[in-house]
Write a protein that holds these residues in place. Structure first.
Motif, PDB file in Angstrom:
ATOM      1  N   GLY A   1       0.882  -1.493  -0.070  1.00 14.60           N
ATOM      2  CA  GLY A   1       0.268  -0.498   0.393  1.00 14.60           C
ATOM      3  C   GLY A   1       1.115   1.163   0.013  1.00 14.60           C
ATOM      4  O   GLY A   1       0.349   2.293  -0.015  1.00 14.60           O
ATOM      5  N   LYS A   2       2.129   1.091  -0.292  1.00 14.93           N
ATOM      6  CA  LYS A   2       2.970   2.080  -0.177  1.00 14.93           C
ATOM      7  C   LYS A   2       3.950   2.536  -0.965  1.00 14.93           C
ATOM      8  O   LYS A   2       4.285   1.391  -1.474  1.00 14.93           O
ATOM      9  CB  LYS A   2       3.487   2.224   1.222  1.00 14.93           C
ATOM     10  CG  LYS A   2       2.469   2.676   2.468  1.00 14.93           C
ATOM     11  CD  LYS A   2       3.890   2.698   4.249  1.00 14.93           C
ATOM     12  CE  LYS A   2       2.949   3.480   5.016  1.00 14.93           C
ATOM     13  NZ  LYS A   2       3.289   3.656   6.444  1.00 14.93           N
ATOM     14  N   GLN A   3       4.521   3.422  -1.750  1.00 12.38           N
ATOM     15  CA  GLN A   3       5.659   3.653  -2.946  1.00 12.38           C
ATOM     16  C   GLN A   3       6.740   2.708  -1.568  1.00 12.38           C
ATOM     17  O   GLN A   3       6.900   2.986  -0.693  1.00 12.38           O
ATOM     18  CB  GLN A   3       5.782   4.981  -3.171  1.00 12.38           C
ATOM     19  CG  GLN A   3       4.338   4.994  -3.562  1.00 12.38           C
ATOM     20  CD  GLN A   3       4.842   6.493  -4.199  1.00 12.38           C
ATOM     21  OE1 GLN A   3       5.895   7.620  -4.169  1.00 12.38           O
ATOM     22  NE2 GLN A   3       4.569   7.507  -5.850  1.00 12.38           N
ATOM     23  N   ARG A   4       7.623   2.661  -2.701  1.00 12.24           N
ATOM     24  CA  ARG A   4       8.770   2.190  -2.740  1.00 12.24           C
ATOM     25  C   ARG A   4       9.926   3.419  -2.028  1.00 12.24           C
ATOM     26  O   ARG A   4       9.874   4.308  -2.525  1.00 12.24           O
ATOM     27  CB  ARG A   4       9.340   1.507  -4.023  1.00 12.24           C
ATOM     28  CG  ARG A   4      10.880   0.723  -4.021  1.00 12.24           C
ATOM     29  CD  ARG A   4      11.437   0.011  -5.126  1.00 12.24           C
ATOM     30  NE  ARG A   4      10.288  -1.495  -5.132  1.00 12.24           N
ATOM     31  CZ  ARG A   4      10.512  -2.066  -6.193  1.00 12.24           C
ATOM     32  NH1 ARG A   4      11.128  -2.142  -6.911  1.00 12.24           N
ATOM     33  NH2 ARG A   4       9.870  -2.955  -5.910  1.00 12.24           N
ATOM     34  N   GLU A   5      10.361   3.403  -1.487  1.00 10.23           N
ATOM     35  CA  GLU A   5      11.115   4.445  -0.697  1.00 10.23           C
ATOM     36  C   GLU A   5      12.552   3.361  -0.683  1.00 10.23           C
ATOM     37  O   GLU A   5      13.354   3.068  -0.428  1.00 10.23           O
ATOM     38  CB  GLU A   5      10.800   4.691   0.863  1.00 10.23           C
ATOM     39  CG  GLU A   5      11.193   3.832   1.679  1.00 10.23           C
ATOM     40  CD  GLU A   5      10.104   4.168   2.971  1.00 10.23           C
ATOM     41  OE1 GLU A   5       9.978   4.940   3.327  1.00 10.23           O
ATOM     42  OE2 GLU A   5      10.802   2.829   4.046  1.00 10.23           O
ATOM     43  N   LEU A   6      13.838   4.985  -0.723  1.00  8.29           N
ATOM     44  CA  LEU A   6      14.710   4.571  -0.680  1.00  8.29           C
ATOM     45  C   LEU A   6      15.665   4.454   0.391  1.00  8.29           C
ATOM     46  O   LEU A   6      14.765   5.502   1.503  1.00  8.29           O
ATOM     47  CB  LEU A   6      15.775   5.715  -0.994  1.00  8.29           C
ATOM     48  CG  LEU A   6      17.339   6.029  -0.699  1.00  8.29           C
ATOM     49  CD1 LEU A   6      18.086   4.890  -1.675  1.00  8.29           C
ATOM     50  CD2 LEU A   6      18.235   7.143  -1.012  1.00  8.29           C
ATOM     51  N   VAL A   7      16.066   3.567   1.078  1.00  6.15           N
ATOM     52  CA  VAL A   7      17.325   3.271   2.065  1.00  6.15           C
ATOM     53  C   VAL A   7      18.248   3.773   2.042  1.00  6.15           C
ATOM     54  O   VAL A   7      18.470   4.172   3.414  1.00  6.15           O
ATOM     55  CB  VAL A   7      17.484   1.910   2.544  1.00  6.15           C
ATOM     56  CG1 VAL A   7      17.268   1.241   4.102  1.00  6.15           C
ATOM     57  CG2 VAL A   7      15.122   0.996   2.557  1.00  6.15           C
ATOM     58  N   ALA A   8      19.161   2.975   1.399  1.00  3.11           N
ATOM     59  CA  ALA A   8      20.871   3.428   1.093  1.00  3.11           C
ATOM     60  C   ALA A   8      21.019   3.215  -0.074  1.00  3.11           C
ATOM     61  O   ALA A   8      20.443   2.493  -0.573  1.00  3.11           O
ATOM     62  CB  ALA A   8      21.526   2.185   2.251  1.00  3.11           C
ATOM     63  N   ILE A   9      22.070   4.091  -0.589  1.00  3.08           N
ATOM     64  CA  ILE A   9      22.789   3.891  -1.525  1.00  3.08           C
ATOM     65  C   ILE A   9      24.295   4.830  -1.269  1.00  3.08           C
ATOM     66  O   ILE A   9      24.749   5.584  -0.472  1.00  3.08           O
ATOM     67  CB  ILE A   9      22.296   4.652  -2.765  1.00  3.08           C
ATOM     68  CG1 ILE A   9      22.519   6.653  -2.161  1.00  3.08           C
ATOM     69  CG2 ILE A   9      20.933   4.881  -2.909  1.00  3.08           C
ATOM     70  CD1 ILE A   9      22.043   7.837  -3.221  1.00  3.08           C
ATOM     71  N   ILE A  10      24.974   3.824  -2.109  1.00  3.00           N
ATOM     72  CA  ILE A  10      26.316   4.020  -2.299  1.00  3.00           C
ATOM     73  C   ILE A  10      26.750   4.376  -3.497  1.00  3.00           C
ATOM     74  O   ILE A  10      26.542   3.005  -4.621  1.00  3.00           O
ATOM     75  CB  ILE A  10      27.343   2.448  -1.898  1.00  3.00           C
ATOM     76  CG1 ILE A  10      28.821   3.113  -1.416  1.00  3.00           C
ATOM     77  CG2 ILE A  10      27.388   2.295  -2.096  1.00  3.00           C
ATOM     78  CD1 ILE A  10      29.782   2.174  -0.520  1.00  3.00           C
ATOM     79  N   TYR A  11      27.793   5.217  -4.128  1.00  3.10           N
ATOM     80  CA  TYR A  11      28.590   5.478  -5.576  1.00  3.10           C
ATOM     81  C   TYR A  11      29.481   5.941  -5.158  1.00  3.10           C
ATOM     82  O   TYR A  11      30.447   6.689  -3.647  1.00  3.10           O
ATOM     83  CB  TYR A  11      27.818   5.981  -6.319  1.00  3.10           C
ATOM     84  CG  TYR A  11      27.493   7.216  -5.497  1.00  3.10           C
ATOM     85  CD1 TYR A  11      26.052   8.031  -4.805  1.00  3.10           C
ATOM     86  CD2 TYR A  11      28.270   9.060  -6.080  1.00  3.10           C
ATOM     87  CE1 TYR A  11      25.544   8.752  -4.321  1.00  3.10           C
ATOM     88  CE2 TYR A  11      27.602  10.080  -5.541  1.00  3.10           C
ATOM     89  CZ  TYR A  11      26.784  10.407  -4.410  1.00  3.10           C
ATOM     90  OH  TYR A  11      26.138  11.436  -3.571  1.00  3.10           O
TER      91      TYR A  11
END
Length: 118
Positions: free
Chosen positions: A41-51
């Motif tokens: 029922g909710k949108q996918r959300e960012l947890v963490a990124i690495i670059y």
């Protein structure tokens, strides 16, 4: 290119889990890696990124509890999750920005379920 995530499961509040995601296929270079999560029922959300090898960004709610790391030699991204809370319960998806023979594309893993009980 395919991404395979693993490491999800059930844990009590305050516990830890470590997610892994490995990419396979015709990979020239991985430009960025990340973890997202989604609850029904909710949108996918960012947890963490690495670059750029070691530049990281975290969602405010996981700062200080989660750690993202990557191993480009193994085409793998990890998410160490400590001090887990019931609100962290979700399906976690890995994501990689990859340059291959096809060009540059974003790929997603299938998702791994994390359940945190109170």
């Amino acid at each position: 290119v395919q991404l395979q995530a693993s490491g999800g499961g059930w844990v009590q509040s305050g516990g830890s889990l470590r997610l892994s995601c490995v990419a396979s296929g015709s990979i020239r270079i991985i430009l960025g890696m990340g973890w997202y999560r989604q609850v029904p029922g909710k949108q996918r959300e960012l947890v963490a990124i690495i670059y750029n090898i070691n530049t990281t960004h975290y969602q405010d709610s996981v700062k200080g509890r989660f750690t993202i790391s990557g191993d480009n030699a193994k085409n793998t991204v990890y998410l160490q999750m400590d001090s887990l809370k019931p609100e962290d319960t979700a399906v976690y998806y890995c994501n990689m920005d990859i340059a291959s023979r096809r060009g540059r594309d974003t790929y997603w893993g299938r998702g791994t379920l994390v359940t945190v009980s109170s």
